[in-house]
Design a protein around this motif. Structure first.
Motif, short mmCIF file in Angstrom:
data_model
loop_
_atom_site.label_atom_id
_atom_site.label_comp_id
_atom_site.label_asym_id
_atom_site.label_seq_id
_atom_site.Cartn_x
_atom_site.Cartn_y
_atom_site.Cartn_z
N ASN A 1 0.48 4.68 -2.22
CA ASN A 1 0.39 5.94 -1.89
C ASN A 1 1.61 6.75 -2.28
O ASN A 1 1.30 8.30 -2.52
N LEU B 1 -5.45 2.61 6.11
CA LEU B 1 -6.03 1.79 7.07
C LEU B 1 -5.99 0.32 6.88
O LEU B 1 -5.78 -0.53 7.63
N TRP B 2 -5.98 0.01 5.44
CA TRP B 2 -5.64 -1.32 5.08
C TRP B 2 -4.04 -1.90 5.68
O TRP B 2 -3.89 -2.71 6.49
N GLN C 1 0.83 -1.18 0.10
CA GLN C 1 -0.06 0.16 -0.04
C GLN C 1 0.75 1.13 0.09
O GLN C 1 0.32 2.16 -0.28
N LEU D 1 -9.72 9.50 -0.47
CA LEU D 1 -10.46 8.50 0.06
C LEU D 1 -9.75 6.99 -0.19
O LEU D 1 -9.63 6.13 0.70
N ILE D 2 -8.96 7.15 -1.33
CA ILE D 2 -8.09 6.02 -1.82
C ILE D 2 -7.03 5.98 -0.80
O ILE D 2 -6.57 4.84 -0.23
N GLN E 1 -3.89 -2.48 9.46
CA GLN E 1 -4.60 -3.74 10.15
C GLN E 1 -3.59 -4.72 10.64
O GLN E 1 -3.79 -5.46 11.51
N LEU F 1 -6.91 7.09 2.29
CA LEU F 1 -7.10 6.77 3.64
C LEU F 1 -7.47 5.35 3.44
O LEU F 1 -7.05 4.49 4.37
N THR F 2 -8.13 4.98 2.37
CA THR F 2 -8.42 3.09 2.35
C THR F 2 -6.82 2.32 2.71
O THR F 2 -6.93 1.48 3.25
N LEU F 3 -6.10 2.66 1.63
CA LEU F 3 -4.75 2.04 1.50
C LEU F 3 -4.00 2.39 3.07
O LEU F 3 -3.44 1.03 3.27
N THR G 1 -2.72 8.06 6.77
CA THR G 1 -4.57 8.07 7.40
C THR G 1 -4.75 9.58 7.51
O THR G 1 -5.68 9.88 6.89
#
Length: 117
Positions: free
Chosen positions: A12, A101-102, A8, A94-95, A105, A97-99, A65
């Protein structure tokens, strides 16, 4: 703590480069607020993502993030003048943020201070 490398971060980093050059590509380079925010976030995102690629730590994913969240709301907070800059910021934000947060994990979404415990 185990160092974790994430694909990710590469995504980014590419998005950070896009943000730096998108004002020129999309034609909003004359709007200083739109361009300045987009390019600055792009540089910061690129730096955080490169940090994550070479010295992976949870802090860089948390930074990504925050940058993604800021990018998604910045058009309304700072008053972007152009629709194309707004759409670009929201979609890329949004992309990002998604990457981010992924990737987080793998750390169990723990804040940076507690990730080492």
């Amino acid at each position: 703590m185990k160092q974790l490398k994430h694909w990710q971060d590469t995504g980014n980093a590419v998005l950070g480069l896009w943000l730096v050059f998108s004002p020129l590509v999309l034609g909003f380079q004359t709007e200083l607020v739109d361009m300045g925010n987009t390019a600055l976030v792009g540089l910061l995102l690129l730096a955080a993502a490169l940090g994550g690629m070479f010295v992976p730590r949870a802090w860089e994913d948390w930074t990504e993030t925050a940058l993604g969240l800021w990018l998604a709301v910045a058009p309304w907070v700072t008053g972007f003048a152009t629709t194309i800059a707004t759409v670009n910021a929201v979609i890329v934000g949004l992309i990002v943020l998604t990457l981010a947060l992924w990737a987080l994990q793998d750390y169990g979404l723990a804040p940076p201070e507690s990730a080492a415990h």
